[in-house]
Design an enzyme around this catalytic site. Structure first.
Site, PDB file in Angstrom:
ATOM      1  N   ASN A   5       0.738   4.687   1.781  1.00 18.68           N
ATOM      2  CA  ASN A   5       0.111   5.168   3.006  1.00 18.68           C
ATOM      3  C   ASN A   5       0.191   6.686   3.105  1.00 18.68           C
ATOM      4  OD1 ASN A   5      -0.266   2.461   4.032  1.00 18.68           O
ATOM      5  ND2 ASN A   5       1.929   2.436   4.393  1.00 18.68           N
ATOM      6  N   THR A  65       0.819  -1.212   0.000  1.00 24.00           N
ATOM      7  CA  THR A  65       0.000   0.000   0.000  1.00 24.00           C
ATOM      8  C   THR A  65       0.852   1.260   0.000  1.00 24.00           C
ATOM      9  OG1 THR A  65      -0.156  -0.006   2.425  1.00 24.00           O
ATOM     10  CG2 THR A  65      -1.937  -1.091   1.199  1.00 24.00           C
ATOM     11  N   GLU A 103      -4.739   4.016   3.242  1.00 22.38           N
ATOM     12  CA  GLU A 103      -3.855   3.034   2.622  1.00 22.38           C
ATOM     13  C   GLU A 103      -4.451   2.672   1.272  1.00 22.38           C
ATOM     14  OE1 GLU A 103      -2.396   0.119   5.996  1.00 22.38           O
ATOM     15  OE2 GLU A 103      -4.559   0.496   6.104  1.00 22.38           O
TER      16      GLU A 103
END
Length: 124
Positions: free
Chosen positions: A25, A23, A71
């Site tokens: 973030n 991800t 995310e």
């Protein structure tokens, strides 16, 4: 739903990567008036849009130490986004944030969410 959240990609716990869902973030303002949960989204990078599985919240399964995060797992993307400013467009709300009993349960649910999000993004 039309909401775009912009921020600088920060390092996280790298849990998404270990689950097979790396991800990007973003630390977001806790007072941002948007529900915590899972969204279908899009992220544009160098002029190309990427579908994204997006989670907003505090990660109750693996807590973030009180930090509210966005995310974004970009579909069909691999690369390093740390330090880059990205904009995440939230396309559709999928479900509220929830706590899972194990990381395996979380991984299974993310797989289900990804399948649903791909279908949503194909129609939008």
């Amino acid at each position: 739903m039309e909401c775009i959240i912009t921020g600088t990609v920060i390092h996280g716990k790298k849990l998404g990567r270990s689950l097979g869902f790396p991800t990007a973030n973003l630390l977001i303002d806790p007072s941002l008036e948007i529900a915590n949960g899972v969204y279908a989204g899009r992220v544009a990078l160098t002029g190309k849009p990427y579908g994204a599985l997006v989670n907003i919240g505090y990660n109750p399964t693996v807590p973030t130490g009180g930090k509210r995060l966005l995310e974004a797992h970009l579909l069909d993307f691999s690369g390093d986004l740390y330090g880059r400013t990205i904009s995440v467009e939230l396309v559709a709300f999928l479900r509220p944030e929830q706590k899972f009993a194990s990381l395996d349960e979380l991984r299974e649910r993310i797989e289900q969410d990804k399948t649903e999000i791909i279908k949503i993004l194909e129609t939008c």
